[in-house]
Structure formats: C-alpha cells, structure tokens
Design a protein around this motif. Structure first.
Motif, PDB file in Angstrom:
ATOM      1  N   THR A  36     -23.933 -38.360  20.266  1.00 21.87           N
ATOM      2  CA  THR A  36     -24.437 -39.676  20.649  1.00 21.87           C
ATOM      3  C   THR A  36     -23.312 -40.414  21.380  1.00 21.87           C
ATOM      4  N   PRO A  37     -23.627 -41.531  22.038  1.00 28.08           N
ATOM      5  CA  PRO A  37     -22.567 -42.259  22.752  1.00 28.08           C
ATOM      6  C   PRO A  37     -21.384 -42.630  21.864  1.00 28.08           C
ATOM      7  N   THR A  38     -21.620 -42.879  20.599  1.00 28.39           N
ATOM      8  CA  THR A  38     -20.498 -43.272  19.734  1.00 28.39           C
ATOM      9  C   THR A  38     -19.541 -42.116  19.464  1.00 28.39           C
ATOM     10  N   ASP A  39     -19.961 -40.895  19.751  1.00 31.76           N
ATOM     11  CA  ASP A  39     -19.079 -39.740  19.558  1.00 31.76           C
ATOM     12  C   ASP A  39     -18.097 -39.559  20.714  1.00 31.76           C
ATOM     13  N   VAL A  40     -18.336 -40.240  21.821  1.00 31.64           N
ATOM     14  CA  VAL A  40     -17.516 -40.035  23.019  1.00 31.64           C
ATOM     15  C   VAL A  40     -16.213 -40.838  22.898  1.00 31.64           C
ATOM     16  N   ASP A  41     -15.076 -40.141  23.012  1.00 35.08           N
ATOM     17  CA  ASP A  41     -13.776 -40.809  22.943  1.00 35.08           C
ATOM     18  C   ASP A  41     -13.315 -41.300  24.305  1.00 35.08           C
ATOM     19  N   VAL A  90      -8.232 -33.433  33.903  1.00 34.63           N
ATOM     20  CA  VAL A  90      -7.832 -34.608  33.115  1.00 34.63           C
ATOM     21  C   VAL A  90      -8.453 -34.540  31.719  1.00 34.63           C
ATOM     22  N   ALA A  91      -9.749 -34.225  31.670  1.00 34.08           N
ATOM     23  CA  ALA A  91     -10.439 -34.143  30.376  1.00 34.08           C
ATOM     24  C   ALA A  91      -9.816 -33.064  29.495  1.00 34.08           C
ATOM     25  N   ALA A  92      -9.492 -31.937  30.090  1.00 37.44           N
ATOM     26  CA  ALA A  92      -8.902 -30.835  29.321  1.00 37.44           C
ATOM     27  C   ALA A  92      -7.556 -31.238  28.745  1.00 37.44           C
ATOM     28  N   ALA A  93      -6.769 -31.978  29.526  1.00 35.34           N
ATOM     29  CA  ALA A  93      -5.472 -32.420  29.026  1.00 35.34           C
ATOM     30  C   ALA A  93      -5.639 -33.378  27.848  1.00 35.34           C
ATOM     31  N   LEU A  94      -6.632 -34.252  27.926  1.00 29.69           N
ATOM     32  CA  LEU A  94      -6.874 -35.196  26.828  1.00 29.69           C
ATOM     33  C   LEU A  94      -7.260 -34.457  25.552  1.00 29.69           C
ATOM     34  N   VAL A  95      -8.120 -33.455  25.684  1.00 32.54           N
ATOM     35  CA  VAL A  95      -8.571 -32.703  24.502  1.00 32.54           C
ATOM     36  C   VAL A  95      -7.434 -31.819  23.972  1.00 32.54           C
ATOM     37  N   ALA A  96      -6.771 -31.118  24.869  1.00 30.16           N
ATOM     38  CA  ALA A  96      -5.714 -30.192  24.441  1.00 30.16           C
ATOM     39  C   ALA A  96      -4.557 -30.927  23.764  1.00 30.16           C
ATOM     40  N   SER A  97      -4.300 -32.152  24.193  1.00 28.89           N
ATOM     41  CA  SER A  97      -3.196 -32.913  23.601  1.00 28.89           C
ATOM     42  C   SER A  97      -3.581 -33.580  22.290  1.00 28.89           C
ATOM     43  N   ARG A  99      -5.534 -36.168  22.080  1.00 31.53           N
ATOM     44  CA  ARG A  99      -5.783 -37.589  22.276  1.00 31.53           C
ATOM     45  C   ARG A  99      -7.266 -37.916  22.327  1.00 31.53           C
ATOM     46  N   ALA A 100      -8.104 -36.914  22.473  1.00 24.79           N
ATOM     47  CA  ALA A 100      -9.552 -37.141  22.450  1.00 24.79           C
ATOM     48  C   ALA A 100     -10.223 -35.917  21.841  1.00 24.79           C
ATOM     49  N   GLU A 101     -11.287 -36.172  21.101  1.00 25.29           N
ATOM     50  CA  GLU A 101     -12.051 -35.055  20.525  1.00 25.29           C
ATOM     51  C   GLU A 101     -13.210 -34.670  21.438  1.00 25.29           C
ATOM     52  N   HIS A 102     -13.871 -35.683  21.991  1.00 31.23           N
ATOM     53  CA  HIS A 102     -14.998 -35.443  22.885  1.00 31.23           C
ATOM     54  C   HIS A 102     -14.834 -36.277  24.152  1.00 31.23           C
ATOM     55  N   VAL A 103     -14.840 -35.610  25.288  1.00 37.04           N
ATOM     56  CA  VAL A 103     -14.735 -36.300  26.580  1.00 37.04           C
ATOM     57  C   VAL A 103     -15.985 -35.993  27.397  1.00 37.04           C
ATOM     58  N   ALA A 210     -26.090 -36.396  40.136  1.00 38.96           N
ATOM     59  CA  ALA A 210     -25.161 -36.587  39.027  1.00 38.96           C
ATOM     60  C   ALA A 210     -25.201 -35.353  38.132  1.00 38.96           C
ATOM     61  N   ALA A 211     -24.029 -34.997  37.592  1.00 38.24           N
ATOM     62  CA  ALA A 211     -23.919 -33.875  36.655  1.00 38.24           C
ATOM     63  C   ALA A 211     -22.897 -34.249  35.592  1.00 38.24           C
ATOM     64  N   GLY A 212     -23.181 -33.885  34.338  1.00 43.04           N
ATOM     65  CA  GLY A 212     -22.282 -34.241  33.250  1.00 43.04           C
ATOM     66  C   GLY A 212     -22.040 -33.076  32.317  1.00 43.04           C
ATOM     67  N   LEU A 213     -20.844 -33.041  31.754  1.00 47.14           N
ATOM     68  CA  LEU A 213     -20.469 -32.009  30.783  1.00 47.14           C
ATOM     69  C   LEU A 213     -19.652 -32.663  29.673  1.00 47.14           C
ATOM     70  N   VAL A 214     -19.840 -32.189  28.468  1.00 47.45           N
ATOM     71  CA  VAL A 214     -19.028 -32.674  27.356  1.00 47.45           C
ATOM     72  C   VAL A 214     -17.967 -31.627  27.030  1.00 47.45           C
ATOM     73  N   VAL A 215     -16.718 -32.079  27.048  1.00 47.46           N
ATOM     74  CA  VAL A 215     -15.587 -31.204  26.756  1.00 47.46           C
ATOM     75  C   VAL A 215     -15.051 -31.587  25.379  1.00 47.46           C
ATOM     76  N   GLY A 216     -14.757 -30.569  24.572  1.00 45.68           N
ATOM     77  CA  GLY A 216     -14.243 -30.827  23.230  1.00 45.68           C
ATOM     78  C   GLY A 216     -13.439 -29.647  22.733  1.00 45.68           C
ATOM     79  N   ASN A 217     -13.175 -29.631  21.420  1.00 49.74           N
ATOM     80  CA  ASN A 217     -12.355 -28.534  20.903  1.00 49.74           C
ATOM     81  C   ASN A 217     -13.166 -27.430  20.242  1.00 49.74           C
ATOM     82  N   ASP A 218     -14.483 -27.484  20.400  1.00 51.54           N
ATOM     83  CA  ASP A 218     -15.306 -26.322  20.063  1.00 51.54           C
ATOM     84  C   ASP A 218     -16.547 -26.344  20.938  1.00 51.54           C
TER      85      ASP A 218
END
Lengths: 374, 98
Positions: A36-41, A90-97, A99-103, A210-218
C-alpha cells in the motif's frame, strides 16, 4: 541483494492525461507488489522533459501528489531517455544501503500534448551546440549513424526495414503497446523521409505513458548487475567509429562484470531501438552480435520469440512506444514479466534478462542485468 | 587552406573549433591551424534540399558541415566557412591527398 517485487504500466499511446496515467500506474504497481502507499519509503521519478513537454515543474512532488504519496520522500532522476534505468540505479542504492525497504520507481512522460514540431524542439535540447546550430534533430543524428553503418557493412535498406516489421509484429500481441498493427517492409520503405535516409517507420513514436516498479530486498526477480557510462556530448567531440556508441560497450562491460555474466548468458534483452538501425548497433555494442552482423540475427517475426537472445519481445521502443521517461522502467517491467513467466509474449524458459537504455545521442547509457530469483 | 582549431600539448588531441580545455585530459590546448581537407564519415538530408555531413579532418578532428555538393561516405572534401557556417565541397583526390 536488490529485488523487484512487482510492477505495472498503462498502455502507451496518445492523448493520455498525465495525472490519470501516473495515478493509475502507481496504484497498479503497488497492488502488484502487494503493498500500500504507506509501505513506500521513497519515490524515485524518472522523467526527461515534463517542463517543456507538459508544462509541469517540480516533477517529483507533482508525481508524489498525483500518486497519493504526499508525505513520502520523492526525487526526480533525469538523464534524458535513459532516465528510467538511471532511476533504478538510485533506487537500488537506497535499498542496498538499507536506507529504504521499498522504493517505487515511476517513469512517465507526456509527449503528445504539444505539436510534434514543439516536442522535437524540446528533445533537441539534449544535443550539442554545433548540432543544434545546423538545425539537426535527434532523428537526423541517427540518420548520420545510419549512413555510416550502411557504408561500413553494406547492409541493404530492406535488411534495416525488417527491424520495425518485427517490432510491430510483436507489439500486436502486447496489450500495453502503443501500436498494435503489423507493417510490411514495403510500407517502411514507402513511408516519408524524416531525415533521409531515415523514414517515418524507422522511428519510434512520440508517446504518452507511465510504468512503475517496486524495488525492495526481496521479490521474485533479482537485480544482479548495473553498469553505466557517458560519452562526449557532441558527435564531433568523439573519435571512435560514428556507427558505434562506445558508452554502450563500456556500460555493458561494467554490467556484465557486476553480474558475473558474459553476453552468452542473456536469454532476453530489452534494448533501446528508438530508431531501426539502432537494433543492429546496440546488439553489436552489447556483445550480442559480431561487429557488422547485427542485422543478420534479426529473425522473421514468426521466430522472434525463439532465437536467443530474444530481442524486445514486447515490441520495443519502436512499437510498444517511447514515452522517454517511462521507457527504461517499461523495459525493466517487460523483463520482470518475462522472468516471472507472465509476459504477453512469453519467452520459454527465460531466466536472465538485460535492459539497455540510451540517454542523449549515445552519451548517457545504462545497462541492468536481471535474474529470476527461483 | 586551414581552419582555426586547437591542439592539446599533453595528449595531442586536435579539435575544430578550438576547445577551451582538452575534452580528454583537461589540459589547456594551444591554437592550431588544421588543414581544411578531410573525408566524409556520414551524411544526412535533414530536409529535402539540405545536406549535412560529418567530416573527419586531419588529426582525427571532426566537424559537421553543410554539403555544398552531392557527397557520399568516403568522399574527399575540403571545408570552408561561409558566413561562419562550415560548408564541405568535394575535392578530387590526388596522390597523397587522401
């Protein structure tokens, strides 16, 4: 490890309302990822030219507002037509570091709200001063590459025309594609000149999308390699063969090294075929075809999903459409769908995919390597 | 006949028009006259009447020029400035001239 959790796109086309398409795309992408939107960091927006093409500024916040993510951090990444893959970096760097769980990476562009001549003028701002001084456009620059490539390889006009024919045949069965009709070699060669020898049907369209993808650690698809490279802004500043993009070769070498891959490992490739001859040039620069032989491996449409590596199974920029800020994200989404077995034009057994996204005239190139997690 | 350009004292890069700083190594180039003869690397007709060519000059410098005569890839040309605009015209290749 950085993963893709889910994603979605709107059908590319003309006359799309920017707010409607961005909102619908973000909602569908989050739903596909089970979030949901609240899951997006963090929101990372890929957009090349909203100021000039859509009269929209403050693009990151505009997009966050349209998506219902007003209290999330938002930033915009702009590297011209490669903004989508740059946003992924940029998103990958945020997740890998950590600093974000879901981008949420959301690419969009609105290109058809202004006359074609105005859109062409806006896009030409990414060119070098001496190129603009001679009133050249991006199609004209690629036409220079086209004549240099033909002079070096001796390939025929018919061979180059087979590229858009294949792209349109694949897009016909892609429900998200801008064009869903087949064309023939004869139609390509009879279409009007845009910048001779470049014809209208050699070129990707101006599209909204428009196209969107959610990047995270799984998630079901892993990001295993990234590579990027720049080249001089202007054609006259470079010294390599004019029918190549050295930045593609460099970016690809970096991505292959990052992933531990060689070109033979690629099952499916999403490459930046904004103009027909670029399919050959890109295949060679990516190491997926020998020098001068890029067009020899363009299959007939009926074999387009079986000859490895499969190229642009969704129709590519040429026929899926090319809303420039959305293009790189759409390429990644096509690979996500292929590697999870749910693509409209599914490649049997696809496990590894490569995306290749060009910014400017071959001078800001990004490459990403994706792999099925299971 | 020559064109105003620059030559980098560090890496030898030649450019037309002059570069304020070398785009390869960043050194400050010196002024250099570059022979106006070269060969066509690529061409485009941006309009039905127009022709623009990418020309390789001596020392690997490159220039975009309007085509002042029909030209193909590989044609030997000389480049001159007309009202500040580079114009390439075909020249006959003689011994030692290409």
């Amino acid at each position: 490890m950085v993963h893709f959790k889910g994603g979605a796109a709107v059908r590319f086309g003309t006359g799309l309302d920017p707010t409607d398409m961005v909102r619908a795309c973000a909602a569908s992408a989050l739903d596909d990822a089970g979030l949901t939107p609240t899951d997006v960091d963090q929101l990372v927006v890929a957009n090349a030219a909203a100021e000039g093409l859509a009269g929209i500024g403050n693009v990151a916040v505009w997009t966050a507002t349209a998506c219902g993510l007003v209290d999330r951090p938002a930033l915009r990444v702009e590297t011209g037509p490669s903004s989508g893959l740059a946003a992924l970096a940029v998103a990958a760097a945020l997740v890998a570091s950590g600093r974000a769980e879901h981008v949420l990476v959301l690419g969009w562009e609105s290109m058809t709200g202004v006359p074609t001549a105005e859109a062409t003028r806006v896009l030409s701002r990414l060119m070098a001063p001496d190129e603009r001084r001679l009133d050249l456009s991006l199609p004209a620059l690629v036409a220079l590459l086209h004549t240099a490539y033909q002079a070096r390889t001796g390939v025929s006009d018919e061979a180059i025309a087979r590229v858009p024919v294949k792209a349109h045949a694949l897009a016909r069965t892609n429900p998200l594609a801008h064009f869903q009709r087949e064309i023939t070699v004869e139609e390509v060669l009879a279409s009007r000149f845009v910048a001779a020898p470049h014809r209208l049907l050699h070129c990707a369209p101006l599209s909204d999308g428009a196209a969107g993808l959610v990047v995270g650690n799984d998630g079901p698809v892993r990001l295993v390699g990234l590579g990027a490279a720049t080249d001089h802004l202007g054609l006259t500043q470079r010294r390599g063969p004019p029918e190549r993009f050295e930045a593609t070769a460099t970016a690809a070498a970096r991505a292959y090294a990052d992933a531990g891959w060689s070109p033979e490992d690629v099952d499916v490739v999403e490459l930046h075929d904004a103009f027909a001859v670029l399919e050959a040039v890109n295949l060679e620069d990516l190491g997926l075809a020998p020098r001068g032989a890029g067009l020899e491996r363009v299959p007939r449409p009926c074999e387009a999903l079986t000859v490895r590596p499969v190229v642009n199974p969704g129709g590519g920029l040429k026929a899926r459409g090319h809303p420039v800020g959305a293009t790189g994200v759409a390429q990644l989404l096509e690979l996500f769908d292929q590697l999870t077995g749910r693509a409209a034009n599914q490649v049997d057994g696809a496990r590894r995919g490569l995306a290749h996204n060009i910014g400017g005239f071959g001078n800001n190139v990004h490459v990403a390597c994706l792999e099925a997690a299971q | 006949m020559s064109l105003s350009g620059s030559r980098c004292p560090s890496c030898g890069r030649v450019a037309v028009p002059p570069e304020p700083a070398c785009l390869v190594c960043g050194a400050r180039p010196g002024a250099s006259e570059v022979p106006a003869e070269g060969a066509v690397l690529a061409w485009v007709r941006p309009t039905p009447e127009g022709l623009v060519v990418l020309v390789a000059l001596a020392g690997e410098a490159r220039i975009l020029a309007e085509g002042g005569s029909p030209l193909e890839v590989g044609d030997p040309v000389f480049v001159s400035l007309t009202d500040g605009v580079p114009v390439a015209r075909r020249r006959e290749a003689g011994p030692g001239r290409r």
